[in-house]
Write an enzyme that holds these catalytic residues in place. Structure first.
Site, short mmCIF file in Angstrom:
data_model
loop_
_atom_site.label_atom_id
_atom_site.label_comp_id
_atom_site.label_asym_id
_atom_site.label_seq_id
_atom_site.Cartn_x
_atom_site.Cartn_y
_atom_site.Cartn_z
CG HIS A 20 -2.48 4.92 -2.91
ND1 HIS A 20 -1.22 5.44 -3.04
CD2 HIS A 20 -2.45 3.71 -3.53
CE1 HIS A 20 -0.45 4.60 -3.70
NE2 HIS A 20 -1.17 3.54 -4.01
NE ARG A 42 1.59 5.19 -6.87
CZ ARG A 42 2.76 5.33 -7.52
NH1 ARG A 42 3.06 6.50 -8.04
NH2 ARG A 42 3.59 4.33 -7.66
CG HIS A 98 5.01 0.53 -10.24
ND1 HIS A 98 3.75 0.44 -10.82
CD2 HIS A 98 4.80 1.07 -9.01
CE1 HIS A 98 2.85 0.90 -9.97
NE2 HIS A 98 3.46 1.29 -8.87
NE ARG A 102 4.88 4.67 -4.08
CZ ARG A 102 5.78 4.59 -5.06
NH1 ARG A 102 6.48 5.68 -5.41
NH2 ARG A 102 6.00 3.46 -5.69
CE LYS A 142 6.68 0.43 -1.62
NZ LYS A 142 5.35 -0.17 -1.85
CE1 TYR A 164 -0.96 2.51 -8.05
CE2 TYR A 164 0.16 0.40 -7.96
CZ TYR A 164 -0.10 1.64 -7.42
OH TYR A 164 0.50 2.02 -6.25
#
Length: 285
Positions: A223, A226, A249, A132, A157, A258
């Protein structure tokens, strides 16, 4: 909001939410209070819904509306301990748009058009390791482990640490960058303010200028790198669970979003029309 602001800020910190999330929630609630010019303790569901309707009338995007709902749910559900108000606020439906993915040649073109050396290296690092932009901006010098060819991502995250690959090409570029910039302090990518790292917003502005200079027609944000990293790995044959671990994730479903635009999986598929009347198409009856 005064004292209420301090209480909510404390509750957000106790929840260990990311700095950006805390700031966004507080900003949304401050705007809510300014709209009504009343203390949130004196208001309830009716005032909240009136404010959200006001945002809609002003043309707020579904993403912006969702952020406001999240902030107000936290204010009433946690800080004010009025869960009934929070429960009755519906989550707006946010459409899932397919992200634009760059071809390899477009990645090189974009990186080549970056005027800022610092922002350009942040973008290259984001693509090279699938980070990120906020994670790339916060990298420290000691996070680059050239002996084990790993990058240590701290407090990603959800407040989780992880290790990602250190590309050989990225390592060469980082060493050249180090000689030219000689960053002082702990941050690998220093910002304009002494002792601070470069901000995601600064990278975003630099990317906008580079997209225009490179005459790229796709919707591109920091972004995007990514998304492109994940899709390119999938097209190179990497297992989706390996990609999941690199991206950090918790759910494989997030990773699947994604990678669902992968050219290999879409363009490489065969339409049933192509096999009608052939031996391969016998299974179709």
């Amino acid at each position: 909001m005064g004292e209420m602001y301090q209480r909510m800020d404390r509750d957000l910190k106790l929840k260990n939410l990311a700095v950006g999330t805390r700031e966004a929630y507080l900003r949304c609630c401050c705007n809510f209070v300014r709209y009504h010019m009343k203390s949130p303790q004196e208001m309830g569901e009716a005032e909240v819904k009136e404010y959200l309707a006001h945002l809609l009338m002003k043309g707020a995007s579904p993403e912006a509306l969702k952020m406001n709902v999240a902030g107000l749910k936290f204010l009433y559900g946690v800080t004010l301990d009025r869960p009934k108000v929070a429960e009755r606020l519906p989550w707006p439906r946010v459409p899932h748009k397919k992200a634009d993915i760059l071809a390899g040649s477009e990645v090189l073109k974009l990186l080549g058009a970056m005027k800022s050396l610092v922002c350009g290296m942040v973008l290259m690092t984001a693509y090279g390791a699938g980070l990120r932009i906020s994670e790339a901006c916060r990298l420290r010098v000691e996070d680059i482990d050239s002996k084990r060819m790993l990058i240590h991502v701290r407090l990603g995250k959800g407040g989780k640490d992880r290790y990602v690959m250190l590309s050989e090409r990225l390592l060469v570029a980082l060493r050249k960058y180090w000689v030219e910039v000689k960053p002082k302090g702990p941050w690998l990518f220093p910002g304009r303010k002494p002792g601070k790292h470069v901000t995601p917003s600064a990278v975003e502005q630099a990317v906008k200028k580079a997209v225009k200079a490179a005459k790229l027609k796709k919707r591109i944000t920091p972004h995007t790198m990514r998304h492109t990293f994940a899709t390119h790995l999938l097209e190179m044959g990497s297992d989706i669970r390996f990609i999941q671990a690199l991206l950090g994730h918790a759910s494989i479903r997030t990773t699947a979003r994604y990678t669902q635009v992968s050219r290999k999986h879409v363009a490489g598929g065969k339409s049933p029309l192509d096999v009608l009347g052939t031996q391969e198409g016998a299974v179709l009856g």
